[in-house]
Scaffold this active site. Structure first.
Site, PDB file in Angstrom:
ATOM      1  N   SER A   1       0.766  -1.140  -0.122  1.00  0.00           N
ATOM      2  CA  SER A   1      -0.073   0.053   0.002  1.00  0.00           C
ATOM      3  C   SER A   1       0.914   1.274   0.066  1.00  0.00           C
ATOM      4  O   SER A   1       2.055   1.362   0.093  1.00  0.00           O
ATOM      5  CB  SER A   1      -0.839   0.064   1.221  1.00  0.00           C
ATOM      6  OG  SER A   1      -0.014   0.482   2.351  1.00  0.00           O
ATOM      7  N   LYS A   2       0.281   2.226   0.029  1.00  0.00           N
ATOM      8  CA  LYS A   2       0.973   3.792  -0.129  1.00  0.00           C
ATOM      9  C   LYS A   2       1.961   3.704   1.022  1.00  0.00           C
ATOM     10  O   LYS A   2       2.988   4.666   1.055  1.00  0.00           O
ATOM     11  CB  LYS A   2      -0.159   4.834  -0.021  1.00  0.00           C
ATOM     12  CG  LYS A   2      -0.569   5.034  -1.189  1.00  0.00           C
ATOM     13  CD  LYS A   2      -1.511   6.167  -1.033  1.00  0.00           C
ATOM     14  CE  LYS A   2      -2.611   6.545  -2.222  1.00  0.00           C
ATOM     15  NZ  LYS A   2      -3.847   7.090  -1.704  1.00  0.00           N
ATOM     16  N   ARG A   3       1.521   2.935   2.228  1.00  0.00           N
ATOM     17  CA  ARG A   3       2.451   3.074   3.368  1.00  0.00           C
ATOM     18  C   ARG A   3       3.731   2.852   3.044  1.00  0.00           C
ATOM     19  O   ARG A   3       4.772   3.058   3.554  1.00  0.00           O
ATOM     20  CB  ARG A   3       1.676   2.062   4.286  1.00  0.00           C
ATOM     21  CG  ARG A   3       2.139   2.526   5.544  1.00  0.00           C
ATOM     22  CD  ARG A   3       0.883   1.772   6.661  1.00  0.00           C
ATOM     23  NE  ARG A   3       0.635   0.343   6.312  1.00  0.00           N
ATOM     24  CZ  ARG A   3       1.689  -0.508   6.481  1.00  0.00           C
ATOM     25  NH1 ARG A   3       2.687  -0.406   6.990  1.00  0.00           N
ATOM     26  NH2 ARG A   3       1.280  -1.682   6.070  1.00  0.00           N
TER      27      ARG A   3
ATOM     28  N   GLY B   1       5.578   3.323   0.261  1.00  0.00           N
ATOM     29  CA  GLY B   1       6.084   4.241  -0.661  1.00  0.00           C
ATOM     30  C   GLY B   1       5.441   4.172  -1.993  1.00  0.00           C
ATOM     31  O   GLY B   1       4.075   3.932  -1.994  1.00  0.00           O
TER      32      GLY B   1
END
Ligand code: GLU
Length: 466
Positions: A239-241, A243
């Site tokens: 996920s965006k977490r 990067g």
């Protein structure tokens, strides 16, 4: 043309992320391998969350990766009349029914089930009701088979079986008349004559309901291939977490499309120990049934390694075109500066990304305004001035130069001044680039040209002289 028809069916509620891109790639590869048809379908029935920007971003990402589709893009929002027609067919055949249970009633039943430790599911109150309350809001539910099992043979996961007991009567049309997700997917896949559904394994739980719908509607059931998820380095779903996950962000970070597709094809699929796959090799060797059953972990280092490989072996002219936006974004104008193809040639053996290459290419277009003073401090000032004077004299005396010519002139300076080659080359390199870490001098000077070379050496001389 083979009979194979596959599709990629993104929901336009965000950008094209690497997981979606891999699903698209697997579909595309299977179609190209078998001479089948690859269809793009935009699943935009969720009007609230679907945006035009997202559609554009998805199309842009696919085009950048070279995943050209043969049919579409088709938009689900254009098919509402079609879905309605099939809801009616099921109602007419008694395979669907109107359900008048209110949200409050359903909530109360759900809460009770949870309190009593039962799995909440629709209890079938309206399944066999004969009174049809006039003018009361209702949904339409699918009359799912009771008892027995629903099973399918997944090309990746093998046989998957669900007890029908666990599948309650799915809502196929909401109170406001709009169709629901699982229903639309089936109508589309059936009417688009999709033969193989390749998608993320987050959809495995939808599949038995979809199979039941195919059967109720008398459509042939396609084959299914559910691709395991991509995880971040901490083994949580990517996920965006973790990067960047958007395909376009990878382009902007300086990755080549062939590096990303090569990286993605190996994420969950392999062919012996091979790591590098050209497009043709991928098409030849890939098969969806060869995709592994376990999730894969995204590894940026490996992507970097592949990117460096494709930069090293890339055509300098093409790389120059791809590098241009990375330089423009640094407010650098290349007009009037060295030929970018030559610049790329000096840098392509050492750069992992085009962003890195752009950083290193800057000095070709913008003369250094400062010098690595720690590096300069290693050299004796008088000797450096002598090197700069000799270099200006030698380079001024010739009218053109190639790499061998540069080498020969530096050698002459080293002999004339009785200095080792390194004591000649490094100060010149710092004068031209500002830093001691730069490509070979011959390459730099040929790319910069004699005039610019001389002017930069004169500037550095003035700096060193104080
Ligand atoms: N629209 C779904 C998604 O983006 C895919 C549905 C499917 O492939 O069947 O997850």
């Amino acid at each position: 043309m083979s009979e194979l028809r596959v599709r990629f069916a993104p929901s336009p509620t965000g950008y094209l992320h690497v997981g979606g891109a891999r699903t698209a790639l697997f579909n595309w590869l299977q179609a190209r391998k078998e001479g089948g048809t690859f269809i793009l379908r935009i699943e935009d029935t969720d009007v609230e969350r679907s945006t035009k920007e997202s559609v554009d971003a998805i199309l842009e990402g696919m085009s950048w990766l070279g995943l050209e589709w043969d049919e579409g893009p088709f938009y689900q929002s254009a098919s509402f009349p079609l879905y309605k027609e099939y809801v009616q067919k099921l109602l007419d055949a008694g395979k669907a029914y109107r359900c008048y249970c209110s949200a409050e009633e359903l909530d109360a039943k759900r809460n009770l089930a949870m309190q009593e430790g039962r799995k909440p599911k629709y209890d079938g109150t309206c399944r066999d009701r004969s009174d049809l309350p006039e003018g009361q809001p209702c949904v339409v539910r699918f009359r799912a088979p009771r008892g027995g099992v629903t099973a399918f043979d997944d090309l990746i996961k093998g046989k998957i079986t669900f007890p029908n007991e666990e599948l309650d009567d799915l809502i196929i049309q909401r109170t406001d008349g709009t169709p629901t997700y699982n229903f639309c997917v089936v109508i589309d896949d059936a009417t688009m004559r999709i033969t193989t559904v390749i998608r993320g394994d987050d959809h495995v739980n939808n599949t038995p309901r979809q199979v039941q719908l195919y059967e109720a509607l008398g459509f042939p059931v396609p084959q299914f291939a559910h691709v395991p998820m991509i995880l971040g380095s901490d083994k949580a779903r990517l996920s965006k977490r973790h990067g960047a996950t958007s395909v376009i962000a990878y382009r902007d970070m300086g990755y080549l499309p062939e590096a990303l597709t090569n990286y993605l094809v190996r994420l969950g699929w392999s062919s012996g120990d091979d790591e590098i796959f050209s497009r043709d090799e991928m098409i030849r060797k890939f098969d969806i049934s060869g995709v592994g059953r376990s999730a894969s972990v995204f590894n940026t280092e490996k992507l970097n390694w592949l990117n460096a490989h494709y930069i090293k072996s890339g055509d300098p002219q093409r790389l120059a075109d791809l590098l241009l936006p990375h330089l423009s974004k640094r407010d650098v104008s290349t007009a009037g500066g060295p030929d970018m193809t030559l610049v790329v040639k000096t840098l392509q053996q050492r750069a992992q990304t085009l962003e890195e290459m752009a950083d290193r290419a800057l000095f070709f277009y913008v003369a250094p305004t400062s010098y690595d003073e720690a590096a300069l401090a290693k050299y004796d000032k008088e000797k450096m001035l002598a090197v700069y004077d000799a270099a200006v004299a030698k380079f001024s005396a010739v009218s053109s130069i190639d790499e061998a010519g540069v080498e020969a002139l530096l050698k002459e300076i080293s002999l004339d001044l009785e200095l080792k080659m390194g004591l000649v080359g490094q100060p010149v390199r710092i004068a031209l680039s500002g830093s001691a870490q730069a490509p070979g001098l011959g390459e730099i000077i040929v790319a910069l040209g004699l005039k610019e070379t001389i002017s930069r050496i004169q500037k550095a001389r003035a700096f060193v002289a104080g």
